[in-house]
Scaffold this motif. Structure first.
Motif, short mmCIF file in Angstrom:
data_model
loop_
_atom_site.label_atom_id
_atom_site.label_comp_id
_atom_site.label_asym_id
_atom_site.label_seq_id
_atom_site.Cartn_x
_atom_site.Cartn_y
_atom_site.Cartn_z
N CYS A 209 44.47 30.33 46.24
CA CYS A 209 45.19 30.89 47.88
C CYS A 209 44.48 30.47 48.66
O CYS A 209 43.15 30.09 49.65
CB CYS A 209 43.65 31.85 47.95
N ASP A 210 45.13 29.63 49.64
CA ASP A 210 44.83 28.67 50.69
C ASP A 210 45.65 28.17 51.45
O ASP A 210 45.70 27.96 53.11
CB ASP A 210 44.62 26.95 50.02
N GLY A 211 46.52 29.81 51.57
CA GLY A 211 47.94 29.51 53.01
C GLY A 211 49.27 28.89 53.02
O GLY A 211 49.45 28.32 53.77
N ASN B 43 40.91 39.17 41.07
CA ASN B 43 40.89 37.65 40.32
C ASN B 43 41.59 37.30 40.83
O ASN B 43 41.27 35.72 41.00
CB ASN B 43 41.04 38.44 38.74
N MET B 44 42.78 36.86 40.45
CA MET B 44 43.57 36.29 41.44
C MET B 44 43.55 35.99 42.75
O MET B 44 43.71 34.64 43.28
CB MET B 44 45.36 37.11 41.77
N GLY B 45 43.21 36.25 43.75
CA GLY B 45 42.64 36.07 44.57
C GLY B 45 41.27 35.25 45.03
O GLY B 45 41.25 34.38 45.85
N ARG B 46 40.64 34.91 43.81
CA ARG B 46 39.45 33.82 43.59
C ARG B 46 39.85 32.28 43.11
O ARG B 46 39.38 31.30 43.40
CB ARG B 46 39.03 34.10 42.71
N ILE B 47 41.03 32.34 43.04
CA ILE B 47 42.35 31.65 42.24
C ILE B 47 41.81 29.90 43.69
O ILE B 47 43.17 30.23 44.73
CB ILE B 47 43.82 30.90 41.72
N GLY B 48 41.26 28.76 43.06
CA GLY B 48 41.37 27.78 43.78
C GLY B 48 41.01 27.34 45.87
O GLY B 48 41.39 26.93 46.41
N VAL B 49 40.41 28.81 45.99
CA VAL B 49 40.01 29.05 47.15
C VAL B 49 38.69 27.69 47.99
O VAL B 49 38.16 27.20 47.56
CB VAL B 49 38.91 30.40 47.45
N LEU B 50 38.97 27.57 48.77
CA LEU B 50 38.73 26.53 50.24
C LEU B 50 37.62 27.71 50.62
O LEU B 50 37.89 28.78 51.40
CB LEU B 50 39.36 25.97 51.03
N THR B 51 36.34 27.17 51.28
CA THR B 51 35.43 28.28 51.39
C THR B 51 34.57 27.54 52.26
O THR B 51 34.47 25.75 52.00
CB THR B 51 34.68 29.33 50.80
N GLY B 52 33.52 27.77 53.25
CA GLY B 52 32.33 27.15 53.50
C GLY B 52 33.24 26.15 54.92
O GLY B 52 33.67 26.44 55.70
#
Length: 329
Positions: free
Chosen positions: A76-78, A307-316
């Motif tokens: 979920c990285d746009g 749950n789906m919204g947590r897939i492969g997120v970029l944070t920090g």
């Protein structure tokens, strides 16, 4: 000594609990991420979506689907929002050609940039918009975790490799979802999003004509024959443009009627019919047909969307906060 041992035990418990919580929050997402940096963020998104759907209610389904198509490709990285430049981007892949609503995302982003420049990511916008269109279509509200950052890579090939096709069988669907860390329950619950929106005939006419590849009159035996007759009246062979309601008579209302249709062998896609080929997904379909299971479906849907919204997120410090959703900074 006993008191000391008890204290040590409690400290160990606390450390274990903190470790569990750290793992749970390792991706850096949380509800209310923008509470201080942009406190009106979600209210701004809600306002734009309400204005949009009041004049273009048919955009609800595509905007919900856009979040799914984003998360299943590179996380979920746009990245689904990026325009093609030196390479063909995700939005140019065949499964994404039917997506609509990019202009709506741009309007949301412009409103947020005006209020809080450089703060809210495009990937978070997709997640909040997905929730808001469901609510606007009389569905369920859930708390959206935010804190995602935007990726800077978008490749058409990645979309072709990762997005499940409407012709998928149950084994490939379960495998696809499992590869993203999602369960069979998430699969059948998220399939319920087909309760709103429309589809082009080209996504399912293989079930109406020459299904076996041997005879033009062969149809998919898992599709209700009366429904086939109705669909053939709308969709002729090779029709690429006609739109058909995925949940006839209820395609603007987010409810559990999708499961009633699938149970009656009237799911529009082969991937819908496939839910009856697995004991767990079939049990969910049959137990959540309207009206008996609708309330629990709506509750489950919010959980599976998180749950789906947590897939492969970029944070920090990973990724960036795009100024314009269609291009990297």
């Amino acid at each position: 000594m006993a008191a000391t041992s008890k204290l040590i035990f409690l400290l160990i418990q606390g450390i274990v609990l903190l470790s569990v919580l750290d793992c749970a929050n390792a991706q850096g997402l949380k509800v209310g991420f923008y509470a201080k940096s942009c406190p009106e963020a979600e209210a701004i998104v809600k306002k734009v979506i309400a204005q949009t759907l009041s004049v273009a209610p048919s955009l609800g389904g595509p905007l919900l689907r856009m979040h799914f198509h984003d998360c299943f490709v590179r996380g979920c990285d746009g990245s689904v929002l990026l325009n093609s430049s030196s390479n063909q981007a995700e939005k140019d892949a065949i499964p994404n050609l039917s997506l609509r609503g990019y202009g709506v995302i741009d309007r949301v982003k412009s409103a947020l940039e005006k209020a809080c420049p450089g703060v809210v990511s495009c990937s978070d916008i997709l997640a909040v918009v997905a929730r808001d269109v469901v609510v606007a279509d009389m569905g369920v509200h859930w708390d959206v975790e935010t804190g995602r950052r935007d990726g800077n890579v978008s490749n058409m090939i990645d979309a072709l490799r990762n997005l499940p096709a409407p012709s998928s069988n149950i084994s490939s669907l379960k495998s696809s979802f499992a590869s993203k860390g999602l369960s069979a329950k998430d699969l059948v619950v998220l399939s319920g999003s087909h309760t709103i929106g429309t589809s082009h005939c080209s996504s399912f006419t293989n079930r109406l004509y020459n299904f076996t590849g041997k005879n033009v009159n062969d149809t998919d035996p898992t599709l209700d024959s009366n429904y086939i007759a109705k669909l053939k009246m709308k969709c002729k062979p090779n029709d690429q443009t006609t739109l058909v309601e995925m949940d006839p008579g209820s395609f603007k209302t987010f409810d559990g009627s999708y499961y009633t249709l699938v149970a009656k062998r009237r799911g529009l896609f082969q991937s819908d019919a496939a839910l009856l080929d697995d004991s767990e997904t079939k049990a969910y379909v049959t137990s959540h047909a309207v009206p008996k299971g609708e309330a629990s479906f709506l509750k489950d849907f919010g959980v599976s969307m998180v749950n789906m919204g947590r897939i492969g997120v970029l944070t920090g410090n990973a990724g960036e906060i795009r100024k314009v959703c269609s291009k990297i900074n």
